[in-house]
Design a protein around this motif. Structure first.
Motif, PDB file in Angstrom:
ATOM      1  N   MET A  23       0.830  -1.208   0.000  1.00  0.00           N
ATOM      2  CA  MET A  23       0.000   0.000   0.000  1.00  0.00           C
ATOM      3  C   MET A  23       0.863   1.255   0.000  1.00  0.00           C
ATOM      4  N   ASN A  24       1.969   1.236   0.738  1.00  0.00           N
ATOM      5  CA  ASN A  24       2.881   2.381   0.732  1.00  0.00           C
ATOM      6  C   ASN A  24       3.515   2.578  -0.641  1.00  0.00           C
ATOM      7  N   GLN A  25       3.906   1.495  -1.280  1.00  0.00           N
ATOM      8  CA  GLN A  25       4.487   1.592  -2.614  1.00  0.00           C
ATOM      9  C   GLN A  25       3.468   2.132  -3.615  1.00  0.00           C
ATOM     10  N   LEU A  26       2.236   1.680  -3.531  1.00  0.00           N
ATOM     11  CA  LEU A  26       1.203   2.184  -4.437  1.00  0.00           C
ATOM     12  C   LEU A  26       0.929   3.661  -4.199  1.00  0.00           C
ATOM     13  N   THR A  27       0.954   4.091  -2.953  1.00  0.00           N
ATOM     14  CA  THR A  27       0.753   5.507  -2.653  1.00  0.00           C
ATOM     15  C   THR A  27       1.848   6.355  -3.282  1.00  0.00           C
ATOM     16  N   VAL A  28       3.086   5.946  -3.105  1.00  0.00           N
ATOM     17  CA  VAL A  28       4.211   6.692  -3.685  1.00  0.00           C
ATOM     18  C   VAL A  28       4.125   6.700  -5.206  1.00  0.00           C
ATOM     19  N   LEU A  29       3.839   5.545  -5.794  1.00  0.00           N
ATOM     20  CA  LEU A  29       3.762   5.463  -7.253  1.00  0.00           C
ATOM     21  C   LEU A  29       2.634   6.324  -7.820  1.00  0.00           C
ATOM     22  N   SER A  30       1.480   6.312  -7.188  1.00  0.00           N
ATOM     23  CA  SER A  30       0.374   7.092  -7.725  1.00  0.00           C
ATOM     24  C   SER A  30       0.625   8.587  -7.570  1.00  0.00           C
ATOM     25  N   LEU A  32       3.581  10.070  -7.353  1.00  0.00           N
ATOM     26  CA  LEU A  32       4.668  10.383  -8.272  1.00  0.00           C
ATOM     27  C   LEU A  32       4.181  10.452  -9.722  1.00  0.00           C
ATOM     28  N   CYS A  33       3.339   9.535 -10.100  1.00  0.00           N
ATOM     29  CA  CYS A  33       2.816   9.509 -11.465  1.00  0.00           C
ATOM     30  C   CYS A  33       2.023  10.774 -11.776  1.00  0.00           C
ATOM     31  N   TRP A  34       1.151  11.188 -10.854  1.00  0.00           N
ATOM     32  CA  TRP A  34       0.347  12.386 -11.111  1.00  0.00           C
ATOM     33  C   TRP A  34       1.182  13.654 -11.063  1.00  0.00           C
ATOM     34  N   VAL A  35       2.186  13.707 -10.219  1.00  0.00           N
ATOM     35  CA  VAL A  35       3.067  14.875 -10.173  1.00  0.00           C
ATOM     36  C   VAL A  35       3.856  15.005 -11.475  1.00  0.00           C
ATOM     37  N   VAL A  36       4.382  13.894 -11.963  1.00  0.00           N
ATOM     38  CA  VAL A  36       5.121  13.920 -13.231  1.00  0.00           C
ATOM     39  C   VAL A  36       4.195  14.341 -14.362  1.00  0.00           C
ATOM     40  N   TRP A  37       2.984  13.807 -14.380  1.00  0.00           N
ATOM     41  CA  TRP A  37       2.037  14.206 -15.421  1.00  0.00           C
ATOM     42  C   TRP A  37       1.742  15.699 -15.332  1.00  0.00           C
ATOM     43  N   TRP A  38       1.510  16.206 -14.126  1.00  0.00           N
ATOM     44  CA  TRP A  38       1.173  17.616 -13.944  1.00  0.00           C
ATOM     45  C   TRP A  38       2.302  18.527 -14.436  1.00  0.00           C
ATOM     46  N   TRP A  39       3.538  18.175 -14.124  1.00  0.00           N
ATOM     47  CA  TRP A  39       4.660  19.039 -14.485  1.00  0.00           C
ATOM     48  C   TRP A  39       5.050  18.951 -15.950  1.00  0.00           C
ATOM     49  N   PHE A  40       4.950  17.773 -16.541  1.00  0.00           N
ATOM     50  CA  PHE A  40       5.503  17.595 -17.878  1.00  0.00           C
ATOM     51  C   PHE A  40       4.478  17.405 -18.995  1.00  0.00           C
ATOM     52  N   CYS A  41       3.300  16.924 -18.693  1.00  0.00           N
ATOM     53  CA  CYS A  41       2.393  16.510 -19.764  1.00  0.00           C
ATOM     54  C   CYS A  41       1.033  17.189 -19.774  1.00  0.00           C
ATOM     55  N   ARG A  42       0.716  18.023 -18.809  1.00  0.00           N
ATOM     56  CA  ARG A  42      -0.620  18.596 -18.776  1.00  0.00           C
ATOM     57  C   ARG A  42      -0.856  19.579 -19.915  1.00  0.00           C
ATOM     58  N   SER A  43       0.202  20.164 -20.473  1.00  0.00           N
ATOM     59  CA  SER A  43       0.022  21.117 -21.567  1.00  0.00           C
ATOM     60  C   SER A  43      -0.362  20.423 -22.877  1.00  0.00           C
ATOM     61  N   THR A  52      -0.112   7.693 -21.476  1.00  0.00           N
ATOM     62  CA  THR A  52       0.505   6.606 -20.713  1.00  0.00           C
ATOM     63  C   THR A  52       0.521   6.922 -19.226  1.00  0.00           C
ATOM     64  N   LEU A  53       0.898   8.133 -18.874  1.00  0.00           N
ATOM     65  CA  LEU A  53       0.912   8.522 -17.455  1.00  0.00           C
ATOM     66  C   LEU A  53      -0.496   8.560 -16.868  1.00  0.00           C
ATOM     67  N   ILE A  54      -1.466   8.961 -17.649  1.00  0.00           N
ATOM     68  CA  ILE A  54      -2.851   8.972 -17.168  1.00  0.00           C
ATOM     69  C   ILE A  54      -3.319   7.545 -16.884  1.00  0.00           C
ATOM     70  N   PHE A  55      -3.059   6.626 -17.811  1.00  0.00           N
ATOM     71  CA  PHE A  55      -3.451   5.231 -17.586  1.00  0.00           C
ATOM     72  C   PHE A  55      -2.708   4.623 -16.402  1.00  0.00           C
ATOM     73  N   ALA A  56      -1.434   4.923 -16.270  1.00  0.00           N
ATOM     74  CA  ALA A  56      -0.674   4.409 -15.129  1.00  0.00           C
ATOM     75  C   ALA A  56      -1.217   4.984 -13.818  1.00  0.00           C
ATOM     76  N   GLY A  57      -1.506   6.288 -13.795  1.00  0.00           N
ATOM     77  CA  GLY A  57      -2.072   6.906 -12.595  1.00  0.00           C
ATOM     78  C   GLY A  57      -3.408   6.315 -12.217  1.00  0.00           C
ATOM     79  N   ILE A  58      -4.258   6.077 -13.210  1.00  0.00           N
ATOM     80  CA  ILE A  58      -5.562   5.460 -12.942  1.00  0.00           C
ATOM     81  C   ILE A  58      -5.382   4.040 -12.418  1.00  0.00           C
TER      82      ILE A  58
END
Length: 84
Positions: A23-30, A32-43, A52-58
């Motif tokens: 559960m801790n690993q999933l929390t960190v991964l989710s 991290l995934c949304w932060v990376v998406w927000w910074w690099f791919c939201r535009s 890919t990041l959206i599907f991984a985050g979901i």
């Protein structure tokens, strides 16, 4: 990377909601995934990296939600049911 509980039990339904490390690993991964998406791919949400990041985050969030549902709702309910 698995814990002793996950190595001992091989069925998915026996492991879900019982392993804090997972559960801790999933929390960190989710997060991290949304932060990376927000910074690099939201535009550019239609790029392959963004999708890919959206599907991984979901996927990470869904599995985390299932873990938390089992841990805080189903397992305590089953324990209460067995005692009665």
């Amino acid at each position: 990377m698995t814990c002793h509980y996950c190595e001992k039990h091989h069925w998915f339904r026996e492991k879900i909601g019982r392993c804090r490390r997972c559960m801790n690993q999933l929390t960190v991964l989710s997060v991290l995934c949304w932060v990376v998406w927000w910074w690099f791919c939201r535009s550019d949400p239609k790029s392959i990296e963004s999708i890919t990041l959206i599907f991984a985050g979901i996927a990470f969030h869904s599995l985390l939600a299932l873990h938390l549902w089992m841990h805080y709702v189903i397992l305590p309910w089953r324990k209460g049911k067995v005692k009665a």
